[in-house]
Design a protein around this motif. Structure first.
Motif, short mmCIF file in Angstrom:
data_model
loop_
_atom_site.label_atom_id
_atom_site.label_comp_id
_atom_site.label_asym_id
_atom_site.label_seq_id
_atom_site.Cartn_x
_atom_site.Cartn_y
_atom_site.Cartn_z
N TYR A 104 3.44 -6.56 66.28
CA TYR A 104 2.51 -7.07 67.30
C TYR A 104 1.06 -6.77 66.91
N ARG A 105 0.83 -5.55 66.44
CA ARG A 105 -0.55 -5.19 66.07
C ARG A 105 -1.03 -6.00 64.88
N ASN A 124 -0.03 -9.04 64.13
CA ASN A 124 -0.33 -10.38 64.66
C ASN A 124 -1.63 -10.39 65.46
N TYR A 125 -1.82 -9.31 66.24
CA TYR A 125 -3.04 -9.21 67.04
C TYR A 125 -4.27 -9.16 66.14
N ASP A 126 -4.18 -8.32 65.10
CA ASP A 126 -5.31 -8.21 64.17
C ASP A 126 -5.54 -9.53 63.45
N LEU A 185 -4.91 -12.53 64.65
CA LEU A 185 -5.57 -13.45 65.59
C LEU A 185 -7.05 -13.10 65.74
N SER A 186 -7.35 -11.80 65.77
CA SER A 186 -8.75 -11.39 65.85
C SER A 186 -9.52 -11.90 64.63
N ILE A 194 0.66 -13.45 72.37
CA ILE A 194 0.26 -12.20 71.73
C ILE A 194 -1.04 -11.68 72.35
N MET A 195 -1.92 -12.58 72.75
CA MET A 195 -3.22 -12.15 73.26
C MET A 195 -3.29 -12.17 74.79
N THR A 197 -5.28 -9.43 77.13
CA THR A 197 -6.03 -8.60 76.18
C THR A 197 -7.47 -9.08 76.12
N LEU A 245 -8.79 -10.22 73.52
CA LEU A 245 -8.82 -11.44 72.71
C LEU A 245 -8.71 -12.69 73.59
N GLU A 246 -7.90 -12.60 74.66
CA GLU A 246 -7.78 -13.73 75.58
C GLU A 246 -9.14 -14.09 76.17
#
Length: 977
Positions: A593-594, A596-598, A600-601, A649-650, A653, A655-656
């Motif tokens: 998850y992290r 994928n999160y990174d 997306l960022s 994923i976002m 958060t 990011l959203e």
């Protein structure tokens, strides 16, 4: 100040106090009675509103469905000048109706509202409302026909009304008091002047004559009252004073003669003292010279004896006797020099022979010429010393000299530095450094002995509110108390450390099983949750604990701690105040998850996201009304990705929020470009509830509209999901209202999929409804989906809300939706989402799409046929209804009674309304149609309750009304043709 004025003021003051006390009591009584009168009137008004609502609720109507109450409350406020507001809230404190319509939907959570909702009986309270005004608030509970508590009627009037009346009463009292004071002052002044002031003035003049030595003047006062007796006493006192003055003058002359004789005697004595002082001065001068010589001699002796300020001793190496000591040694050890010379060095050095031998051996190995000992002072204090020693000749004898330096403070400083380096300054627990060292030692022992080691990461729940409410000093005291409890709870070989903030690490060693670890941690949880009493304040915290076990988790010390930290966050996510064991598979998911999160960022930073646009059209006119902006990720390796593969994923958060701002900005930028090309389109963007609740959301929308100022605010549309939880509802109403105030349009997306559709529809500030595509796609095959779509369209039309259907897959979908009254559509049958660059070309193709552009003609033909079918259908409905009433069959007619559900009603409120609703005859038809169904329901009820014969007698009335309806309908058919 004159006596008359003083007496007058004192008298007036006493009268004033009496009048003021009396006036205050009258004012308080007036205030109480006036307030009671206003409250009684307010309760009367409140009970009238409550009575009206109770009658409506007795009909089974929900409280929030009672229309027209807002106007009724406004009328109540207008007719009753003292009433400032009137409102009705539900059982949770949310405003349903209010004289101030801007407060509808507002959630009252203040203490007054909480008490009202809790008491559930008529009460009044002093209410400091959010607008800064103080009110007398009257509340009366509402109960429905089942005696269930459903809401509260609240009225209020300003406390300033009472204050104003009280001020008027006070003003009148003040005027009366002033007039009374003036009259009393005049009468008192006249009386006092004749009876007191004039006689007192005569006495004052006589007393002044006595003071000036004139005893001949007399007063003319002959009264026998107190003033007369005072006059007599003054005359007597004047005679006595005159006699005493004569005697004093005689005594003064005798005293002057004696003083003169004594002065001559003192002059002779003074001459003798001068001669004596001269001899004494010479003696003192000689004494000073001798004292200076002696002091200089002592100074030279001290400087020669004490060549160094360092503590120095000479010692016999054989016996250890102290042979000599300087003054610094005398001062340092606290012994007299004679006492020092009678001592052995062993009397001062407190180390044992073995410790001394070890130190000397250690110094030899370390090749140093100094030793570390501990010396005892005369006071009993033990000091750490550094001794530099060596041989020296002393009177032909070989002795040892020793120079002693006190290093006690240095040793303490070194110990303090060691403590700071290894222990937490607040709690005294081991810090990160010492914790890591002990963990490494525990791992080594566990490998050797085969036991388990548990690394436990503990974070306090509820600590931040304590810090915020009571301050950091109180928070520090809580941390100290928690540290003490943890140390007392774990075993002797375990380690408790604080690594910062409200986070602790516990290292449990010598464990036999996981169960043994969990038993200790459960005990830790219990002691933490016990109340903490600080200065009469009871505070309660809990803890979330994550732990991992070595060697099951065969990692190094740093990784074990990280795993325990991850497990702690899982414990927090599961509701806090619980324990969680590190799960490697879950760790893999967290890492994924992290990652994928990174990623997306990074995608946002690298500008890898793009917007596609899907058209919205008026299926009847063929006009393109707008575009929905849909997010796509142009992945460098995987290509174009739909939002379903990454948006989850976002969710919830930062990011959203960041991506949501980007979407709004890019959509307005594209809209401005289209506007410059002559395309007037509304652009809608999807907004998640997390972004909508962000404090900066409304501000960003406003700033974006200012930046792209050529785009009208009503051309921006925000789409929110109906599946947003009911908890989010109260928090998103205000942001949506503020956006609407700017002109922004609001669309409720996926309508029908949520569990609270009517709640959303009633409370949210919505401009447009969007029917979820899951119902539209299958409406041609699935009757249930068709019924849902039809009900949504009718609901929207009834409340004058535009409705748009997504999921329009074909021309047949469009025709079916138009028949139901839904003009607006969106879906693959119209156009798929496309890049912004393709929109212009698609619009040209859409204009030339004859199938869609001629759909309205097909609908007109179908509508004419539908009218004829509707007439036949309603005649069949009448036949079925008459048969059911005659047979008293309540079940067969129940489904036919609703005027919206019969065959004619569905056409009438759907395609018929869409096409012919503007005609005057349409309104007449609606009234007759509804009356027919109401009459049919009344006859069914009569027949079902045993009055079938009476119901049959009134069938002619039903048939006559139906014939009138058919005539109006045929007239409409002629108008259409």
């Amino acid at each position: 100040m004159g006596l008359s004025r003083k007496i007058l003021l004192i008298t007036i003051g006493i009268l004033a106090i009496s009048l003021l006390v009396s006036s205050m009591l009258n004012v308080l009584s007036f205030r109480s009675k006036y307030t009671d009168a206003l409250l009684t009137g307010s309760f009367g008004i409140g009970y009238s509103i409550e009575s009206l609502l109770t009658e409506l609720l007795a009909l089974g109507l929900p409280l929030d469905s009672l229309s027209g109450m807002d106007n009724k409350l406004v009328e109540v406020v207008k007719k009753n000048s003292h009433i400032a507001y009137a409102g009705v809230t539900d059982e949770l404190g949310v405003v349903l109706f209010h004289s101030d319509k801007s407060l509808i939907g507002y959630h009252f959570t203040d203490p007054v509202a909480e008490k009202i909702l809790k008491v559930k009986s008529p009460i009044w309270q002093i209410y400091d409302r959010f607008d800064g005004e103080r009110y007398y608030d009257v509340s009366i509970p509402l109960f429905d026909h089942d005696e269930d508590y459903v809401g509260v009627v609240r009225l209020g009037f300003l406390s300033s009304i009472v204050d104003q009346k009280v001020e008027e009463a006070i003003a009148q009292i003040i005027i009366n008091v002033l007039v009374t004071f003036v009259v009393i002052a005049l009468l008192l002044n006249l009386f006092l002047r004749r009876s007191v002031i004039d006689p007192v003035k005569q006495l004052s003049g006589y007393a002044e004559s006595i003071a000036n030595g004139k005893f001949d003047s007399k007063t003319a006062i002959r009264s026998k009252d107190e003033i007369g007796r005072l006059s007599y006493s003054l005359h007597e006192m004047g005679g006595i004073l005159q006699k005493q003055i004569v005697e004093l003058k005689q005594s003064g002359r005798e005293l002057e003669q004696r003083i003169e004789i004594r002065t001559r005697e003192l002059a002779d004595i003074n001459q003798d003292l001068k001669k004596s002082n001269a001899g004494l001065s010479e003696a003192l001068e000689r004494e000073k010279e001798l004292s200076d010589a002696l002091r200089n001699s002592e100074e030279r002796f001290r400087m020669l004896f004490e060549k160094s300020k360092a503590v120095m001793l000479t010692i016999d190496p054989g016996s250890g006797e102290i042979l000599a000591a300087n003054h610094a040694a005398e001062v340092y050890y606290g012994y007299h020099i004679d006492q020092l010379l009678n001592k052995n060095i062993g009397d001062i050095n407190v180390l044992t022979d073995a410790e001394i031998a070890h130190e000397m051996d250690l110094a030899k190995r370390e090749e140093r010429n100094h030793f570390y000992f501990q010396h005892a002072l005369a006071s009993g204090e033990i000091r750490d010393v550094e001794v530099h020693s060596g041989p020296i000749d002393w009177g032909g004898k070989q002795v040892l000299y020793s120079i002693i330096h006190d290093i006690t403070d240095r040793k303490k400083a070194e110990a303090e530095l060691d403590r700071i380096a290894h222990y937490d300054s607040l709690t005294g627990l081991p810090n990160r450094l010492l914790k890591s060292d002990r963990l490494n030692q525990a791992i080594v022992r566990a490998k050797r002995r085969g036991h388990l080691v548990a690394v436990c990461y503990l974070d306090l729940d509820g600590f931040k509110p304590i810090n915020d409410k009571y301050g950091h000093d109180t928070g520090d005291l809580v941390l100290v108390e928690i540290a003490k409890r943890l140390e007392h709870t774990v075993r002797g070989g375990d380690t408790v450390s604080r690594i910062g903030g409200d986070e602790f690490v516990i290292i449990l060693t010598e464990l036999e099983s996981q169960e043994g670890c969990e038993f200790i941690l459960q005990r830790v949880m219990q002691v933490i949750e016990e109340p903490i009493i600080l200065q009469d304040i009871e505070l309660v915290v809990s803890a979330s604990i994550g732990f991992t076990l070595y060697p099951s988790d065969d990692s190094d010390a740093d990784l074990l701690l990280r795993h325990a930290d991850q497990a702690m966050y899982v414990a927090k996510d599961r509701g806090k105040s619980c324990i969680h064991l590190f799960d490697p598979e879950q760790d893999r998911q967290v890492k994924a998850y992290r990652e994928n999160y990174d990623r997306l960022s990074k995608a946002i930073t690298d500008n890898e996201f793009v917007l596609y646009y899907q058209p919205k059209v008026n299926m009847y006119t063929g006009q393109v009304i707008g575009m929905e902006a849909l997010l796509r990720w142009f992945h460098p390796e995987q290509g174009m990705l739909a939002p379903g593969s990454f948006l989850h994923i976002m969710t919830d958060t930062d990011l959203e929020i960041e991506l949501g701002k980007w979407v709004i900005d890019r959509a307005l930028e594209q809209q401005q470009l289209w506007q410059s090309q002559g395309m007037d389109l509304t652009v809608s963007v999807n907004i998640g509830p997390h972004h909508l609740q962000h404090a900066d959301f409304v501000h960003h929308v406003k700033e974006a509209l200012i930046k792209y100022d050529t785009v009208p605010a009503n051309k921006l549309e925000l789409e929110i999901l109906e599946t947003t939880s009911i908890e989010d509802l109260s928090r998103i109403i205000q942001p949506l209202l503020r956006c609407q105030e700017m002109g922004v349009q609001i669309t409720l997306d996926d309508f029908g999929t949520g569990y609270s559709s009517l709640t959303y529809f009633h409370r949210l500030p919505v401009n447009t409804l969007k029917i979820d595509q899951s119902f539209v796609c299958d409406m041609l095959e699935d009757p249930q989906d068709l019924a849902i779509v039809e009900s949504v369209v009718r609901l929207a039309l009834a409340f004058h809300h535009p409705v748009i259907a997504e999921g329009v897959e074909s021309l047949e979908h469009g025709a079916a939706l138009l028949r139901l009254g839904c003009q607006l559509g969106q879906g693959y049958g119209i156009a798929r989402p496309m890049p912004a660059a393709d929109v212009t070309h698609w619009r040209e193709e859409w204009r030339n799409n004859t199938a869609w552009q001629s759909l309205n003609k097909r609908l007109e033909i179908d509508s004419s046929r539908d009218v004829e079918s509707a007439v036949i259908g309603h005649q069949q409905w009448l036949t079925q209804s008459i048969e059911a009433i005659t047979k008293a069959d309540s079940q067969s007619t129940r489904s036919l009674l609703d005027s919206n559900s019969c065959p004619f009603g569905r056409w009438f409120h759907g395609a018929g309304y869409f096409k012919y609703g503007h005609l005057e005859q349409y309104g007449k038809l609606r009234e007759i149609h509804e009356h027919i169904h109401l009459l049919a329901e009344e006859l069914r009820n009569l027949s079902g309750s045993g009055n079938r014969e009476h119901a049959q007698q009134r069938l002619e009335e039903l048939i006559s009304m139906h014939d009138q309806f058919i005539e109006e309908l045929q007239s409409l058919v002629k108008r259409i043709n």
